[in-house]
Design an enzyme around this catalytic site. Sequence first.
Site, PDB file in Angstrom:
ATOM      1  N   VAL A   1       0.830  -1.197   0.000  1.00 16.64           N
ATOM      2  CA  VAL A   1       0.000   0.000   0.000  1.00 16.64           C
ATOM      3  C   VAL A   1       0.869   1.253   0.000  1.00 16.64           C
ATOM      4  CG1 VAL A   1      -1.659   1.338   1.353  1.00 16.64           C
ATOM      5  CG2 VAL A   1      -1.977  -1.115   1.067  1.00 16.64           C
ATOM      6  N   ALA A   2       2.004   1.205   0.746  1.00  8.24           N
ATOM      7  CA  ALA A   2       2.900   2.358   0.788  1.00  8.24           C
ATOM      8  C   ALA A   2       3.524   2.616  -0.577  1.00  8.24           C
ATOM      9  CB  ALA A   2       3.987   2.125   1.836  1.00  8.24           C
TER      10      ALA A   2
ATOM     11  N   GLU B   1      -2.733   3.995  -4.393  1.00 12.29           N
ATOM     12  CA  GLU B   1      -4.021   3.806  -5.068  1.00 12.29           C
ATOM     13  C   GLU B   1      -4.608   2.418  -4.806  1.00 12.29           C
ATOM     14  OE1 GLU B   1      -1.284   4.859  -6.363  1.00 12.29           O
ATOM     15  OE2 GLU B   1      -1.640   6.899  -7.099  1.00 12.29           O
TER      16      GLU B   1
ATOM     17  N   ASP C   1     -42.558  -8.576  14.295  1.00 15.98           N
ATOM     18  CA  ASP C   1     -43.861  -8.880  13.720  1.00 15.98           C
ATOM     19  C   ASP C   1     -44.112 -10.374  13.910  1.00 15.98           C
ATOM     20  OD1 ASP C   1     -46.227  -8.464  12.229  1.00 15.98           O
ATOM     21  OD2 ASP C   1     -45.239  -9.210  10.434  1.00 15.98           O
TER      22      ASP C   1
ATOM     23  N   ASP D   1     -42.011  -6.711   9.171  1.00 15.56           N
ATOM     24  CA  ASP D   1     -42.429  -5.571   8.365  1.00 15.56           C
ATOM     25  C   ASP D   1     -42.325  -4.258   9.120  1.00 15.56           C
ATOM     26  OD1 ASP D   1     -44.508  -5.610  10.134  1.00 15.56           O
ATOM     27  OD2 ASP D   1     -46.090  -5.957   8.663  1.00 15.56           O
TER      28      ASP D   1
END
Length: 374
Positions: free
Chosen positions: A5-6, A10, A52, A373
């Site tokens: 990542v470093a 991106e 319900d 519901d």
Amino acid sequence: IAMAVAAVPEGLPAVVAIALALGAQRMLKRQSLIRKLPAVETLGSVTVICSDKTGTLTANEMQLKVLDVAGRTRELDWLPGQHSPDLSYEMLETALQLLVLGGALNNDAQLVTDPESPGDYLVLGDPTEGALVSAAANLGLTKPMLEVTLPRIGEVPFSSERKRMSTIHHFGPQAALYMPMFSSIEAGEADSQLALTKGAVDGMLEICERVYVDNQVVALDSDWRERIEGASETMAAEGLRVLGLGYKLLQPGSNEKIDERIEQGMVFIGLYGMMDPPRPEALDAVHISQVAGIRTIMITGDHPLTAERIAREVGIAGEGHTIIGQKLDSLSDKELVELVAHSNVFARVTPEHKLRIVSALQVGGEIVAMTGDG
């Protein structure tokens, strides 16, 4: 991963998406899926689940079990999608014929052939209506055939406030093939209109002035009201969902506006009793919640006795009384907060009642989750 990542910042969104996807897969194996991480913390803090009944605590597989007309009951043992070769529409007495036919006409459900079993069919639509249209088909009355003979020309849709729906059908000469009873009930003219209303029994009794008994129409007096209410309560206490059906003949060229006013002065026909058994897994789910310190409340529009029966079977009932929506209307917000603190079953409620119940729980310091519901 941190080095990658470093080197390529991106790639961070892709790495995060993959990590979250793997986590979601692991959660799915535990029958859980969360779209937003803050929801996990919220769910972990829940102290009350408001559920319900139909389709959540029950299997949502309605079966028509009882037909009741004028003091006579016929018990049935039909499963939706199965045929009943031992009984046909012509073999039923007049009132039962009218009850079965009305349930199929005042109905938005459809039947389609089961691809895995060509001899049977599947229900598309509301399970309650599916049970009625399925029962009619079992007796030889298919909905497409009825819609040709008694086409629908108008309707007043179901609403949670009225707890009923109405349909208006063209009643031409061909209708006598299925409804010969009208020649002995009323002097109905050709090309009349037939209004059918199906809904909760208490609401049906408010709009009916007469009752169909032994091929004639008589006044719906206090004795008949008590008998109908008693039959409804007996079925509800057995865990059945109960609906009533009424009709009214409109004269040719009737200018009556198709709205709620069409539902006045009806003739009461009879009762349907339908069974929706509890889900096998509902009892375990309620028990796990209770062990975790989470209280479970049932909020349903069904009859109080039906709600009580299902609540007892799944372990929700507790020691409090079942509260009906009509009582909630007479309570102040403070009184409602005190009531919801020890009542686990609420019946005959509207969406507005549900909001008041949840708000009262939150005022009382509870963190509420809704299922079904709601």
